[in-house]
Design an enzyme around this catalytic site. Structure first.
Site, PDB file in Angstrom:
ATOM      1  N   CYS A 109       6.486  -4.911   1.920  1.00 34.70           N
ATOM      2  CA  CYS A 109       5.411  -5.617   1.211  1.00 34.70           C
ATOM      3  C   CYS A 109       4.459  -6.278   2.211  1.00 34.70           C
ATOM      4  O   CYS A 109       3.737  -5.578   2.908  1.00 34.70           O
ATOM      5  CB  CYS A 109       5.977  -6.604   0.189  1.00 34.70           C
ATOM      6  SG  CYS A 109       4.720  -7.112  -1.008  1.00 34.70           S
ATOM      7  N   HIS A 223       9.230  -3.242  -2.913  1.00 33.21           N
ATOM      8  CA  HIS A 223      10.342  -4.123  -2.552  1.00 33.21           C
ATOM      9  C   HIS A 223      11.681  -3.407  -2.716  1.00 33.21           C
ATOM     10  O   HIS A 223      12.383  -3.625  -3.713  1.00 33.21           O
ATOM     11  CB  HIS A 223      10.316  -5.399  -3.410  1.00 33.21           C
ATOM     12  CG  HIS A 223       9.304  -6.401  -2.971  1.00 33.21           C
ATOM     13  ND1 HIS A 223       9.556  -7.302  -1.958  1.00 33.21           N
ATOM     14  CD2 HIS A 223       8.035  -6.624  -3.376  1.00 33.21           C
ATOM     15  CE1 HIS A 223       8.478  -8.059  -1.775  1.00 33.21           C
ATOM     16  NE2 HIS A 223       7.544  -7.665  -2.625  1.00 33.21           N
ATOM     17  N   GLU A 225      14.409  -3.997  -1.389  1.00 32.85           N
ATOM     18  CA  GLU A 225      15.560  -4.931  -1.404  1.00 32.85           C
ATOM     19  C   GLU A 225      15.898  -5.381  -2.821  1.00 32.85           C
ATOM     20  O   GLU A 225      17.004  -5.870  -3.049  1.00 32.85           O
ATOM     21  CB  GLU A 225      15.279  -6.143  -0.489  1.00 32.85           C
ATOM     22  CG  GLU A 225      14.398  -7.238  -1.080  1.00 32.85           C
ATOM     23  CD  GLU A 225      12.916  -6.904  -1.106  1.00 32.85           C
ATOM     24  OE1 GLU A 225      12.539  -5.770  -0.733  1.00 32.85           O
ATOM     25  OE2 GLU A 225      12.121  -7.787  -1.496  1.00 32.85           O
TER      26      GLU A 225
END
Ligand code: MN
Length: 247
Positions: A109, A223, A225
């Protein structure tokens, strides 16, 4: 083999508290992939910062606020938010060392933006006001779940990213669904880097170092994660990054 240590530069929290912070999701994704996350305070003095850099086997540039426009030679358009210049300076310094010395870097990001700026590229300061017919790239909590698939990205075949994600080609080429919570993006890709993913509105969602120029210098605008462990391509992204850090 010992687990590689992945350095994560922290940041000044948006509430103004005198803390250095980092979201657990990045640390947990690194740990689940076999790496050991190490949070790095924003120490700007070059010698001590270099000592921290020398401790790590890889660098993860996490999400967050906007990189200040002066770091890529632009004037602030008035749409920038959550600027954290100490973080900008520390991350850019660490990233330039990593790029020059072949240390693996993963940008997520804001991190793809930091990676691009550190390498000499520029940014779209605000997608809604600068990109005609832009998709909705801001679809995050609290309204949307962290793993909400906001749009797809088309991944450049033959790229490291395509190899890492191992997405299967469909009628539209290599594409995969991603979450999205950003209002900035890469504008001019840095010298020595190539674009590896785009959304359907043309917004750049992936960059990486030109083939053969660096072991692993890759950024994604989404993202991952927040997409592990349920999305296997994103699990592979962290696994391959950690493996690159293992050397
Ligand atoms: Mn997006």
């Amino acid at each position: 083999m010992r687990e590689p240590i992945i350095g994560l530069p922290t940041y000044n929290p948006f509430n103004g508290e005198p803390d250095f912070v980092m979201r657990q999701s990045y640390c947990r994704a690194i740990f689940a992939a076999g790496g050991i996350p190490l949070l790095l305070p924003l120490i700007e003095e070059e010698g001590p910062l270099r000592r921290l850099y020398d401790l790590v086997d890889g660098l993860l540039l996490a999400g967050g606020g906007d990189v200040a426009a002066e770091f890529y030679g632009a004037a602030d358009s008035g749409k920038l938010t959550l600027i954290d210049r100490p973080r900008d300076r520390v991350e850019i310094a660490l990233t330039r060392w990593a790029l020059a010395e072949g240390l693996p870097v993963l940008g997520i990001c804001r991190g793809i933006q930091t990676l691009n700026v550190a390498a000499g590229g520029t940014l779209v300061q605000d997608i809604p006001s600068e990109v005609p017919e832009a998709l909705k790239h801001r679809a995050g909590p609290p309204k949307y779940a962290g793993d909400y698939i906001a749009h797809t990205v088309t991944v450049a075949s033959g790229s490291l990213l395509a190899d890492v994600l191992a997405v299967v080609a469909g009628p539209e080429g290599l594409s995969t669904g991603v979450n999205s919570r950003h209002h900035q993006a890469v504008r001019d890709v840095a010298p020595g880097f190539v674009v590896t993913a785009r959304a359907d509105d043309g917004v750049i969602e992936g960059i990486e170092a030109e083939p053969g120029s660096h072991p692993f210098a890759l950024g994604v605008q989404w993202h991952p994660e927040n997409m592990v462990p349920q999305h296997p391509p994103m699990v592979r992204l962290f696994s391959r990054f950690v493996a690159a850090c293992q050397g």
